[in-house]
Design a protein around this motif. Structure first.
Motif, PDB file in Angstrom:
ATOM      1  N   PRO A 437       0.808  -1.225   0.000  1.00  0.00           N
ATOM      2  CA  PRO A 437       0.000   0.000   0.000  1.00  0.00           C
ATOM      3  C   PRO A 437       0.838   1.270   0.000  1.00  0.00           C
ATOM      4  O   PRO A 437       0.392   2.301  -0.508  1.00  0.00           O
ATOM      5  CB  PRO A 437      -0.845  -0.117   1.281  1.00  0.00           C
ATOM      6  CG  PRO A 437      -0.171  -1.135   2.123  1.00  0.00           C
ATOM      7  CD  PRO A 437       0.502  -2.077   1.174  1.00  0.00           C
ATOM      8  N   GLU A 438       2.061   1.227   0.549  1.00  0.00           N
ATOM      9  CA  GLU A 438       2.932   2.411   0.486  1.00  0.00           C
ATOM     10  C   GLU A 438       3.301   2.732  -0.960  1.00  0.00           C
ATOM     11  O   GLU A 438       3.293   3.895  -1.371  1.00  0.00           O
ATOM     12  CB  GLU A 438       4.196   2.187   1.317  1.00  0.00           C
ATOM     13  CG  GLU A 438       3.992   2.365   2.815  1.00  0.00           C
ATOM     14  CD  GLU A 438       5.303   2.622   3.542  1.00  0.00           C
ATOM     15  OE1 GLU A 438       6.189   3.268   2.954  1.00  0.00           O
ATOM     16  OE2 GLU A 438       5.432   2.181   4.692  1.00  0.00           O
ATOM     17  N   ILE A 439       3.639   1.708  -1.722  1.00  0.00           N
ATOM     18  CA  ILE A 439       3.992   1.917  -3.129  1.00  0.00           C
ATOM     19  C   ILE A 439       2.773   2.404  -3.909  1.00  0.00           C
ATOM     20  O   ILE A 439       2.867   3.348  -4.718  1.00  0.00           O
ATOM     21  CB  ILE A 439       4.554   0.624  -3.739  1.00  0.00           C
ATOM     22  CG1 ILE A 439       5.905   0.290  -3.088  1.00  0.00           C
ATOM     23  CG2 ILE A 439       4.716   0.760  -5.252  1.00  0.00           C
ATOM     24  CD1 ILE A 439       6.436  -1.089  -3.451  1.00  0.00           C
ATOM     25  N   LEU A 440       1.619   1.784  -3.682  1.00  0.00           N
ATOM     26  CA  LEU A 440       0.402   2.179  -4.386  1.00  0.00           C
ATOM     27  C   LEU A 440      -0.023   3.593  -3.997  1.00  0.00           C
ATOM     28  O   LEU A 440      -0.538   4.354  -4.828  1.00  0.00           O
ATOM     29  CB  LEU A 440      -0.718   1.184  -4.090  1.00  0.00           C
ATOM     30  CG  LEU A 440      -0.513  -0.223  -4.666  1.00  0.00           C
ATOM     31  CD1 LEU A 440      -1.585  -1.175  -4.154  1.00  0.00           C
ATOM     32  CD2 LEU A 440      -0.533  -0.177  -6.186  1.00  0.00           C
ATOM     33  N   LEU A 441       0.200   3.963  -2.741  1.00  0.00           N
ATOM     34  CA  LEU A 441      -0.121   5.318  -2.301  1.00  0.00           C
ATOM     35  C   LEU A 441       0.776   6.331  -3.006  1.00  0.00           C
ATOM     36  O   LEU A 441       0.293   7.374  -3.481  1.00  0.00           O
ATOM     37  CB  LEU A 441       0.047   5.432  -0.787  1.00  0.00           C
ATOM     38  CG  LEU A 441      -0.043   6.844  -0.202  1.00  0.00           C
ATOM     39  CD1 LEU A 441      -1.398   7.468  -0.489  1.00  0.00           C
ATOM     40  CD2 LEU A 441       0.247   6.829   1.291  1.00  0.00           C
TER      41      LEU A 441
END
Length: 502
Positions: A437-441
Motif C-alpha cells: 500500500p505504500e507503493i500504491l499510495l
C-alpha cells in the motif's frame, strides 16, 4: 561463545545486512549457524566423499574470491559511487524540474551539447550557494527544531536493547513537534503576506538551498564519523573494519547524541520528515499564487500530508525499525534524510507547480479516494500486528482467530524470548505486506501529473527499489533471529510483498 566473540558476530551481522549480496543461499542453515554447516562439511570430507586437500583448497579459494568480490562491490565500489553521484543526481532532478519543463529529454539534449559535468559546472556557476539566505533558512530551521525538541513534553519511550546491552531512550514528542511546525508555517505565511512577502521564496531559490544542504550534510557526516571513533556516545560504536570509505558511508556510531540530542531523531524525523510537508505546502502555495486552485495539486498535497501525519502519530514505532536499530548514523542515513529526501520526496509537488494539470472533479475524486484507501489499508495492517501482539493472540482478525507462530529466539543477553509472527489478515497476504500500500499510495499522489514525463515518477521508482532491497535485508535479519520459526512462517506466507508475483 564468549561475550566478546558474540559482540563481534553481532557487529558483523549488522554490516552484512547492508550488503547487496544475500548470504542465505547455503552459507547458513535455518538457525544462521555457519559453524554447524562447516562441521557437517568436515564430517562428509572425513568419510571419504572428497579429497581433503584438493577440496579444502578449492573451498578456501572460492570463499576468498566471494569475500573479495563482496568487499569490492558492497564495501567500496557501491558506497563511493553513491557518495559521489547521488548528490549530483539530486541537483539534476531539481534542474530538470525547474529548467527543463520536467523532461528528461530536454535534459539529455542539453547534456549532448557538452557533457554532464560541464552542465553541472554551469548550474553551480550560476548559483550563490553560501549566502545569508541559505545559511539563515537552514540553520534557522535547525534552531527551531532543536528548541521544540527540548521544550515540548512527551512520554519517555525505550528502543530495543542493542548488541552491546544499551537501551536508547527517547522523548516521544514527534507529533507535537510536527503540529507546532505546521502551525508555525501557517502563521509565518500570514505575517509575510501582510508585508507583500511569501515563504514561496524557498521554491524560487531552492537550487541554492539544495546545494548548500548537500555540502553541509557531507561535512556533518564526516563529523559524525570522527565523533563515533573518538567521542562515542555509547559502546555501540567503532570502525566497521572495511576501511574509511565504508566507515563514512555506513557510520561509526549506532545512536550518536550531542548535548542530549539524538542525531537520528534530528536528521530523520525533525529535519527530513518535517521538511517534506513544509516543502509540499510551499509548492502548493506557489502554485496557488500563479495558477489559482488546481485539483491535481490539491489531491497530491492532501495525500502526502495525511501520510506524513500518520507517520508522526506512530513515530515511537519508527524507533524500532531497521533505519534506527540496524543502520548506523553515517552517509547512508543522515545524508539521505538531510539532502536526498527534501528533493525527491516532494518531487511531484515541485513538478506540478511548473506543470499544472487540471483533472476534473470525477478523476480527482477517484484518485483521492483510492489514495485514502491505501493509507487506511497501511494503517490497518500495522494496527492488526500491534493488536495481536498486545493481546497475546487472544483477539480477532477479520472476524477470525488469528493464525500466529510463537517464535522463540535468544536475545543479546543469552536469554530466550518469544515474539508473535502474524500469518493471517493482511499479514497472511505477504510477509512485508505494508510495503505494497505504500507503493500504491505513492503512485496515487503521483498519478495526477499524467504520463507525459517520467521525472515525477522518480520517487515511485526509488521507493520500489528501496523497499525491495529492504525486504531482502529484513528477511536475512529475521532468518538469523528466528531460525526455523521464520522458515515455518515463510511456508505459511510464501510471498515477500506482492502475492503470486514476488
Amino acid at each position: 561463545m564468549s561475550r566478546l566473540r558474540k559482540q563481534r558476530n553481532d557487529i558483523a551481522h549488522v554490516q552484512q545486512a547492508n550488503g547487496a549480496l544475500s548470504h542465505s543461499n547455503g552459507f547458513y542453515d535455518n538457525n544462521g549457524d555457519a559453524h554447524a554447516q562447516k562441521a557437517n562439511d568436515t564430517s562428509l570430507l572425513s568419510n571419504g566423499f572428497h579429497d581433503n586437500n584438493k577440496e579444502a583448497t578449492k573451498t578456501d579459494e572460492t570463499t576468498g574470491i566471494v569475500h573479495m568480490i563482496d568487499f569490492l562491490l558492497n564495501k567500496f565500489v557501491l558506497p563511493i559511487c553513491m557518495i559521489i553521484f547521488l548528490p549530483i543526481i539530486s541537483i539534476f532532478l531539481w534542474y530538470t524540474n525547474t529548467h527543463c519543463e520536467g523532461s528528461f529529454k530536454i535534459l539529455y539534449s542539453r547534456v549532448q551539447d557538452g557533457s554532464s559535468f560541464g552542465l553541472l559546472a554551469q548550474i553551480l556557476g550560476n548559483m550563490s550557494i553560501f549566502n545569508k539566505f541559505t545559511c539563515s533558512v537552514v540553520f534557522g530551521y535547525f534552531a527551531w527544531a532543536l528548541f521544540w525538541m527540548k521544550v515540548l513534553p512527551g512520554k519517555t519511550v525505550n528502543g530495543p536493547m542493542t548488541a552491546m546491552g544499551n537501551i536508547p531512550v527517547y522523548k516521544n514528542n514527534g507529533f507535537l513537534h510536527y503540529g507546532v511546525t505546521m502551525v508555525g508555517f501557517a502563521i509565518l505565511t500570514l505575517v509575510l503576506k501582510q508585508y507583500g512577502l511569501s515563504p514561496t521564496i524557498v521554491y524560487d531559490r531552492f537550487g541554492e538551498l539544495l546545494v548548500f544542504i548537500n555540502v553541509f550534510a557531507l561535512v556533518f557526516v564526516l563529523f559524525l564519523c570522527l565523533k563515533g571513533l573518538y567521542f562515542p556516545s555509547s559502546s555501540d560504536s567503532g570502525k566497521t573494519g572495511h576501511g574509511f570509505i565504508f566507515d563514512y558511508y555506513w557510520g561509526t556510531e549506532l545512536y550518536p547524541r550531542i548535548l542530549g540530542i539524538d542525531i537520528k531523531v534530528l536528521t530523520n524525523c525533525r529535519f527530513g520528515m518535517t521538511i517534506w510537508p513544509l516543502l509540499v505546502c510551499t509548492y502548493a502555495l506557489k502554485s496557488y499564487e500563479l495558477h489559482g486552485f488546481v485539483d491535481s495539486m490539491f489531491v497530491t498535497t492532501v495525500l502526502q500530508l495525511i501520510y506524513i501525519t500518520k507517520f508522526f502519530s506512530w513515530e515511537a514505532g519508527y524507533m524500532h525499525t531497521m533505519d534506527i536499530i540496524v543502520d548506523r548514523a553515517g552517509w547512508y542515513i543522515c545524508w539521505g534524510c538531510l539532502s536526498w529526501l527534501p528533493e525527491i520526496y516532494p518531487l511531484v509537488s515541485q513538478y506540478l507547480k511548473a506543470n499544472p494539470v487540471r483533472l476534473g472533479w470525477p478523476l480527482a475524486f477517484t484518485i483521492l479516494v483510492l489514495g485514502l484507501a491505501f493509507i487506511l489499508i497501511n494503517y490497518q495492517a500495522d494496527l492488526q500486528r500491534q493488536q495481536v501482539r498486545s493481546a497475546d493472540g487472544q483477539c480477532l482478525v477479520w472476524g477470525l482467530k488469528p493464525e500466529i507462530i510463537r517464535a522463540k529466539y535468544m536475545n543479546d543477553g543469552g536469554q530466550e524470548n518469544e515474539s508473535i509472527l502474524l500469518a493471517s489478515g493482511w499479514w497472511g497476504v505477504s510477509r512485508h505486506f505494508h510495503y505494497m500500500p505504500e507503493i500504491l499510495l505513492s503512485f496515487s499522489w503521483t498519478a495526477p501529473v499524467g504520463f507525459v514525463n517520467l521525472l515525477p515518477y522518480s520517487y515511485v521508482i526509488y521507493l520500489i527499489i528501496l523497499l525491495v532491497h529492504r525486504s531482502f535485508r529484513d528477511e536475512n535479519k529475521c532468518r538469523r533471529k528466528y531460525g526455523r520459526y521464520w522458515q515455518e512462517y515463510c511456508e505459511k506466507v510464501p510471498y515477500k510483498i506482492v502475492p503470486f508475483i514476488f
